[in-house]
Design an enzyme around this catalytic site. Structure first.
Site, mmCIF file in Angstrom:
data_model
loop_
_atom_site.group_PDB
_atom_site.id
_atom_site.type_symbol
_atom_site.label_atom_id
_atom_site.label_comp_id
_atom_site.label_asym_id
_atom_site.label_seq_id
_atom_site.Cartn_x
_atom_site.Cartn_y
_atom_site.Cartn_z
ATOM 1 C CG MET A 12 -11.261 -2.180 5.334
ATOM 2 S SD MET A 12 -10.386 -2.178 4.578
ATOM 3 C CE MET A 12 -9.007 -0.986 5.553
ATOM 4 N N GLY B 229 -8.888 3.979 7.235
ATOM 5 C CA GLY B 229 -8.760 6.003 7.680
ATOM 6 C C GLY B 229 -6.701 6.132 7.760
ATOM 7 C CG HIS C 50 -9.448 0.707 -0.131
ATOM 8 N ND1 HIS C 50 -8.784 0.490 1.043
ATOM 9 C CD2 HIS C 50 -10.149 0.728 0.042
ATOM 10 C CE1 HIS C 50 -9.590 0.832 2.042
ATOM 11 N NE2 HIS C 50 -10.603 0.232 1.495
ATOM 12 C CG ASP D 59 -6.340 -2.522 3.527
ATOM 13 O OD1 ASP D 59 -5.412 -2.044 3.618
ATOM 14 O OD2 ASP D 59 -7.297 -1.577 2.677
ATOM 15 C CG HIS E 285 -3.949 -1.716 -1.473
ATOM 16 N ND1 HIS E 285 -5.249 -1.789 -2.009
ATOM 17 C CD2 HIS E 285 -4.162 -0.245 -0.267
ATOM 18 C CE1 HIS E 285 -5.937 -1.456 -0.772
ATOM 19 N NE2 HIS E 285 -5.912 -0.093 0.083
ATOM 20 C CB SER F 213 -1.309 0.021 1.567
ATOM 21 O OG SER F 213 -1.461 1.534 1.327
ATOM 22 C CG MET G 235 -8.265 7.160 3.260
ATOM 23 S SD MET G 235 -6.821 7.732 4.501
ATOM 24 C CE MET G 235 -6.430 6.147 4.559
ATOM 25 C CG ASP H 188 -5.120 2.789 1.187
ATOM 26 O OD1 ASP H 188 -6.134 1.920 1.201
ATOM 27 O OD2 ASP H 188 -3.706 2.031 1.762
ATOM 28 C CG MET I 293 -10.988 4.262 2.770
ATOM 29 S SD MET I 293 -9.394 3.552 3.190
ATOM 30 C CE MET I 293 -8.335 3.831 1.986
#
Ligand code: DX5
Ligand code: ZN
Length: 220
Positions: free
Chosen positions: A138, A143, A67, A176, A34, A9, A38, A36, A69
């Site tokens: 998860m 976060g 991913h 994850d 990966h 990640s 957010m 992320d 979020m």
């Protein structure tokens, strides 16, 4: 048995040197990365968006697992496709219409994944599992990178595995959050095949860390 894959990640990488960090991941033999995303709403933190993904896309052939979020991810599927994502993972709670959002991802020719927060039941996937390409459990509250693995998550992985077997669906189970040299063998034993790892990969020697994660995951 499905092949175990360590999927680094990028959240814990050195953001000032992303290309250099990606080279290390490639050198270690990983095939996926990966990413992320957010938004400060669905999760309290803010990270990267399509512009950064597009910029790194030019420098690597790694498979991009994005991913999301973010609240109402349906608004951004096109942008993340354009940026170069190969797979988009979404949270059901974040969508206005989860099924339609999955449809949108698939229609663009991308793989679709569903992420389950620690308190989100495996039942969430029961009516849509045939359309999914992966399930992401998860193992921390989403976060932030660098959190501790939630003990007992192995049970949820096991439940997901039997659920998929019951439905005769052969897709990978990813995990994850808090994946470390210690938790890797536990999650693999429970049935996880994709090990998403940020902190464990990017703290110290990336190539060595990835090698050790593979070793520990396979029980060597
Ligand atoms: C957490 C993110 C993870 C995170 C994992 O919300 O979804 O992908 O980067 O980081 P570590 O491995 O440090 O827990
Ligand atoms: Zn993630």
């Amino acid at each position: 048995m499905q092949k175990i894959e360590v999927v680094p990640s990028l959240l814990s990488a050195d953001f000032a040197n992303l290309t250099r960090e990606i080279r290390k991941v490639e050198r270690a033999g990983c095939r996926k990365i990966h990413l992320d995303v957010m938004d400060g709403h669905f999760v309290p933190n803010i990270s990267i968006g399509p512009a950064v993904i597009k910029a790194i896309r030019k420098h690597t052939h790694l498979y991009f697992q994005t991913h999301l979020m973010v609240e109402h991810p349906e608004r951004y599927i096109n942008d993340f496709k354009e940026a170069g994502s190969d797979c988009i993972i979404i949270h059901e709670e974040a969508c206005r219409d989860f099924r339609r959002t999955v449809g949108k991802i698939k229609k663009l020719g991308l793989e679709a994944g569903i992420a389950l927060r620690p308190k989100t039941s495996v039942d969430t996937i029961k009516d849509i599992i045939q359309e999914m390409d992966m399930v992401l459990i998860m193992t921390v509250e989403p976060g932030f990178g660098g959190q501790a693995f939630i003990k007992g998550s192995e049970n949820k992985i096991r439940r997901t595995k039997s659920f998929l077997e019951e439905k005769k669906v052969k897709i990978p189970i990813g995990v994850d959050g808090g994946i470390s040299f210690q938790s890797a063998p536990l999650v693999v034993k429970a049935g996880a095949t994709y090990l998403i790892a940020g902190n464990a990969v990017f703290t110290g020697d990336v190539v060595k860390n990835i090698k050790k994660l593979y070793q520990n995951a396979s029980g060597d």
